[in-house]
Structures are given as C-alpha cells and as structure tokens.
Design an enzyme around this catalytic site. Structure first.
Site, short mmCIF file in Angstrom:
data_model
loop_
_atom_site.label_atom_id
_atom_site.label_comp_id
_atom_site.label_asym_id
_atom_site.label_seq_id
_atom_site.Cartn_x
_atom_site.Cartn_y
_atom_site.Cartn_z
N LYS A 1 35.93 85.86 36.74
CA LYS A 1 34.62 85.60 36.14
C LYS A 1 34.43 86.58 35.01
O LYS A 1 34.50 87.80 35.21
CB LYS A 1 33.51 85.81 37.17
N GLU B 1 33.75 78.53 42.24
CA GLU B 1 32.47 78.60 42.97
C GLU B 1 31.79 77.25 43.19
O GLU B 1 30.65 77.03 42.82
CB GLU B 1 31.51 79.58 42.26
N ARG C 1 32.99 80.61 47.48
CA ARG C 1 32.95 81.80 46.62
C ARG C 1 31.54 82.37 46.52
O ARG C 1 31.35 83.56 46.27
CB ARG C 1 33.51 81.47 45.22
N GLU D 1 29.13 97.30 46.64
CA GLU D 1 29.93 96.07 46.72
C GLU D 1 30.94 96.15 47.86
O GLU D 1 31.28 95.13 48.47
CB GLU D 1 30.67 95.81 45.39
N ARG E 1 41.23 80.63 21.21
CA ARG E 1 41.16 79.70 22.35
C ARG E 1 41.82 80.24 23.61
O ARG E 1 42.23 79.49 24.50
CB ARG E 1 41.75 78.34 22.00
N HIS F 1 23.79 98.09 39.02
CA HIS F 1 24.11 96.80 39.65
C HIS F 1 24.44 96.95 41.15
O HIS F 1 23.87 96.25 41.99
CB HIS F 1 25.26 96.13 38.91
N LYS G 1 38.32 89.51 48.58
CA LYS G 1 37.92 88.74 47.39
C LYS G 1 39.01 87.74 47.02
O LYS G 1 38.73 86.58 46.71
CB LYS G 1 37.62 89.67 46.21
N ASN H 1 28.18 86.41 46.63
CA ASN H 1 26.87 86.71 46.05
C ASN H 1 25.88 87.22 47.07
O ASN H 1 24.68 87.27 46.80
CB ASN H 1 26.31 85.45 45.37
N HIS I 1 19.71 90.34 41.21
CA HIS I 1 19.54 89.93 39.81
C HIS I 1 18.07 89.95 39.41
O HIS I 1 17.73 90.32 38.28
CB HIS I 1 20.17 88.55 39.58
N HIS J 1 22.87 89.12 45.95
CA HIS J 1 22.78 89.04 44.50
C HIS J 1 21.54 88.31 43.98
O HIS J 1 21.11 88.54 42.86
CB HIS J 1 24.04 88.40 43.91
N1 LIG Z 1 33.05 89.52 36.96
C1 LIG Z 1 32.67 89.71 38.19
O1 LIG Z 1 33.13 89.04 39.12
C2 LIG Z 1 31.69 90.80 38.50
C3 LIG Z 1 31.48 91.20 39.82
C4 LIG Z 1 30.62 92.26 40.06
C5 LIG Z 1 29.98 92.89 39.00
N2 LIG Z 1 30.20 92.47 37.73
C6 LIG Z 1 29.55 93.14 36.59
O2 LIG Z 1 30.03 94.48 36.54
C7 LIG Z 1 29.06 95.27 35.84
C8 LIG Z 1 28.88 96.57 36.57
O3 LIG Z 1 30.10 97.25 36.62
P1 LIG Z 1 30.17 98.84 36.71
O4 LIG Z 1 29.28 99.32 37.78
O5 LIG Z 1 31.59 99.22 36.71
O6 LIG Z 1 29.42 99.25 35.35
P2 LIG Z 1 29.93 99.97 34.04
O7 LIG Z 1 31.08 99.29 33.45
O8 LIG Z 1 28.72 100.16 33.20
O9 LIG Z 1 30.41 101.38 34.59
C9 LIG Z 1 29.46 102.25 35.16
C10 LIG Z 1 29.49 103.60 34.44
O10 LIG Z 1 30.65 104.30 34.88
C11 LIG Z 1 31.37 104.78 33.76
N3 LIG Z 1 32.76 104.84 34.18
C12 LIG Z 1 33.59 103.82 34.48
N4 LIG Z 1 34.75 104.31 34.92
C13 LIG Z 1 34.66 105.65 34.92
C14 LIG Z 1 35.52 106.71 35.30
N5 LIG Z 1 36.72 106.48 35.82
N6 LIG Z 1 35.08 107.98 35.13
C15 LIG Z 1 33.85 108.22 34.63
N7 LIG Z 1 32.98 107.29 34.28
C16 LIG Z 1 33.39 106.01 34.42
C17 LIG Z 1 31.05 103.82 32.65
O11 LIG Z 1 31.24 104.44 31.39
C18 LIG Z 1 29.59 103.51 32.92
O12 LIG Z 1 28.77 104.50 32.37
C19 LIG Z 1 27.79 94.44 35.78
O13 LIG Z 1 27.62 93.97 34.47
C20 LIG Z 1 28.08 93.27 36.71
O14 LIG Z 1 27.42 92.10 36.34
C21 LIG Z 1 31.03 91.44 37.46
#
Ligand SMILES: NC(=O)c1ccc[n+]([C@@H]2O[C@H](COP(=O)([O-])OP(=O)(O)OC[C@H]3O[C@@H](n4cnc5c(N)ncnc54)[C@H](O)[C@@H]3O)[C@@H](O)[C@H]2O)c1
Length: 368
Positions: free
Chosen positions: A142, A236, A240, A184, A120, A265, A226, A244, A251, A247
């Site tokens: 999030k 949100e 907030r 971003e 929990r 992304h 942020k 997006n 998406h 987005h």
């Molecule tokens: N929670 C939120 O508020 C929020 C906001 C924006 C995006 N997101 C989510 O984030 C995700 C995308 O994140 P991302 O782009 O980091 O993707 P990811 O976690 O897949 O990382 C991208 C790639 O980079 C590699 N990587 C990460 N750090 C590294 C490093 N230091 N050196 C070498 N390789 C490295 C990972 O292994 C992966 O292959 C999506 O699922 C998206 O929906 C969430």
C-alpha cells in the site's frame, strides 16, 4: 542472525529480510535487482543525517543519488510528492532502475507511490528505519499520500521488490517514535495471535529498553502475520481489513489533531485498538476484562491508551463520528469496524451503526 519472510504474491513475490547489519551489506542484497549499478534514494532529513552515509558505504559499488525530504507526516502530500517525482525524473531514473525508500512509513508510502507512477511504474526497495515501517508499512504494497479530505486517500498498490529491515537502525529512534511503532506490534497480537500478545506483555518492556533479539522476534512475528494476511487478500477485498484494527478511530483522531505532534499514527492505533475492544465489549462480543487488559499493557509500556492522553481539544462525539464517516472504510454510509470476540480474535464488521459507537466516544471524552 538474519531471517527472511517470503511474501508469496505470484509474479509480485518478494523477500523481507530481518536482522542486523543489513544496511552494511545493502549492495549485496540489492545488486541482483539492478540492470545498471545505480540507485535513487528517497529519505527524510532526520534519517538521512543519521544513516545515509552508512547506506552509501553499504551499497559499495552501486552508485547512489539521494533526496532528503522534511521529516514528518506533513511531507506525505502533493507538494513533497511532486518534488520527489520531479527529482527522480531529473536524476534520469529509468523504467528498469530501482528506487529506494529509506525511512519511516512516511517516506515508504511516498516513495512507493512515486515509484508506482514514475514512467508508469518502476521497482522499489523498502529499507524501513522506524519500527512502524518495519512491522507494517514496508510490507504489503500500500503506497500513497494524504489529501486535505483525509489520510491515505491518494495512492496505489505497488509491491516492493525487496524489504531490508535492519533491526540495528531502530536504536536511533526517539523513545516516543519507537513506542508509536509498538502500537502496530500490539495490534498484531490483538487481531490474530493471543500467544503473541501474552509474549508482548512479558517481553515488551525489555524490547523497548533495547534488547535486539526481542526486537527482531517482534518484527519477524509481525511481518509474518502481515505477509500471510496480504497473501490471502492483496487488495483488501476481505481479510486484509483486519489490519485496520483500531484505524477507524485512529484516522478520525489524526484528522482531529491535524496530523500533528499531538498524536503520532501508532499512538492513534493503540488508542483506537483500546476503543475497538471497548466497543466490542459494549456490543456484548467480549468480556469486560479484555479492554482493561489492552489498556493495562499500553499503560505498562508508557503509551497513550485513552482519549484523555491526547493533549489539547478534541471534537465532541458527533464531530468524531463525522470524521469517521470520511474514512475510506465507509461502504454505503455504514461504518466498517474491526471488532473482537477476544484478544487475538478480530473480525470485520461492515455495518456498525453510528449510534452504537457514539456512547463509547462519549464515555472516553468524559474521562478527559
Ligand atoms: N502503507 C502501509 O501499509 C502503512 C501501514 C501503516 C502506516 N502507514 C503510514 O506510515 C506513516 C507513519 O510511519 P512512521 O511512524 O514510520 O512515521 P515517519 O516516517 O514520520 O517516522 C517517524 C519519525 O521517526 C524518524 N525516524 C525514522 N527512522 C528513524 C531512525 N532509525 N532513527 C531516528 N529517527 C527515525 C522520522 O524522521 C520521523 O521523524 C503514516 O503516514 C501511516 O499512514 C502506512
């Protein structure tokens, strides 16, 4: 030099520390949160291979157990999520322990959600390793996973107890992953800080080439923006949604490309921002120069800026609109878009009719 951005959310407040050498000193930062000197780390195989030894050393006397999940968006689903939760239980992580999310946004979202539901709710620390995770996903609470019905449809709000954004770790990202995260960063300038967008136009290329001071400034400014928005509207209900920007388009494009390597992304966010400015211009909200300026900067950075830059087939405009209607930003059937009166002047529009959006998509698809 390290900097701290405080996220002020009452009992759920926390610090985001931004700087170099933070992983080397992780034990010092995390120990005050611990009731016993052990942590469970969720990471992905790529980040684990590159940086887990450094984290283990940095944790010092804090014992660490770790699970590395496959890298990539496909991990953010039920299968790897239940594997992670089962592993945390098998590792006997207790209610007062701390889980560490060590990776990009995929690991941060999945590990945060696992922490939200485990017994929990246990506390978790974000150690974001991608630019995208440092500027966006690690801050704001999030968490969640994707469903076959769409992205991020299963999740919870669960704020981290601490975020350690070590700028040095960004050096091992592939250029493509770095630039995806930069999508971003650009978003922050476009949604609320024209001076930051000017700064990015001037400094983006040197920042992408590896300048640590510029990278740190970009991460700090993004996190500050942020944090201030999340403080105003944690769950949100209103402002907030500005985060997006781009987005709704993004998406739909990610669903259309199957969350695959065809479109990352942050690349989708960048294209989505350009389309949001295009839509704003067509609705008479901003001048013709604004979408052109957005695209010019993305192109100058070597980023995808148009639907034409996405390889392979895409659905037609009606198909993309249908995917947008799946988005959880749909309220009572009306599409919610973030539109802009200019660079740095975004606002939430909750009643954009599909037939205003369609010509924007048709024009973008024709240019492919
Ligand atoms: N929670 C939120 O508020 C929020 C906001 C924006 C995006 N997101 C989510 O984030 C995700 C995308 O994140 P991302 O782009 O980091 O993707 P990811 O976690 O897949 O990382 C991208 C790639 O980079 C590699 N990587 C990460 N750090 C590294 C490093 N230091 N050196 C070498 N390789 C490295 C990972 O292994 C992966 O292959 C999506 O699922 C998206 O929906 C969430």
């Amino acid at each position: 030099m390290g900097e701290t951005v405080h996220v002020d959310l009452g009992a759920r407040s926390y610090d985001v520390r931004i700087g170099t050498g933070l992983i080397e000193r992780a034990g010092q930062a995390i120990a005050p949160l611990l009731k016993r000197p052990r942590v469970a780390v969720l990471t992905d195989e790529t980040v684990g291979a590159l940086h887990l030894d450094a984290l283990r050393a940095g944790l010092g006397d804090v014992a660490m157990t770790a699970l590395a999940l496959p890298a990539g968006e496909a991990t953010k689903g039920w299968d790897q999520f239940s594997r992670a939760v089962d592993w945390l239980l098998a590792e006997k992580v207790e209610r007062r322990d701390v889980v560490i999310a060590f990776g990009g946004g995929v690991i941060g979202d999945l590990a945060g959600f696992a922490a939200a539901v485990l017994r929990r709710g246990v506390r978790f620390v974000q150690i974001p390793t991608s630019l995208l995770a440092q500027v966006d996903s690690s801050v704001g609470g999030k968490t969640g996973i994707n469903s076959t019905h769409g992205k991020n449809l299963i999740g919870a709000f669960h704020q981290p107890a601490l975020v350690l954004a070590d700028i040095g770790v960004l050096g091992t990202l592939t250029p493509r992953d770095f630039l995806s995260g930069y999508g971003e960063v650009v978003k922050y300038g476009l949604l609320g800080d024209a001076a930051f967008f000017d700064w990015l136009e001037g400094n983006g290329p040197a920042l992408a080439a590896g300048d640590l001071a510029l990278r740190q400034y970009a991460v700090r400014r993004s996190v500050e923006m942020k944090a201030r928005i999340v403080e105003r509207d944690e769950t949100e209900e209103g402002d907030r949604a500005l985060l997006n920007l781009g987005h709704t388009f993004c998406h739909a494009l990610e669903t259309a490309t199957g969350y695959s390597g065809r479109l990352l992304h942050g690349e989708g966010v960048a294209i989505g921002c350009a389309l949001a400015f295009e839509l704003s211009q067509r609705m008479g909200l901003c001048s013709q120069e604004e979408p052109s300026r957005v695209r010019a900067h993305l192109k100058a950075m070597g980023m995808k800026a148009d639907l034409a830059d996405i390889p392979g087939d895409l659905p037609d405009a009606d198909g993309l609109l249908a995917l947008m209607a799946q988005d959880k930003k749909v309220v009572d059937g009306k599409l919610r878009f973030i539109l802009a009166r200019g660079i740095g002047e975004a606002f939430v529009a909750s009643d954009v009719p599909g037939d205003v959006v369609k010509p924007v998509l048709e024009a973008a698809l024709r240019a492919r």
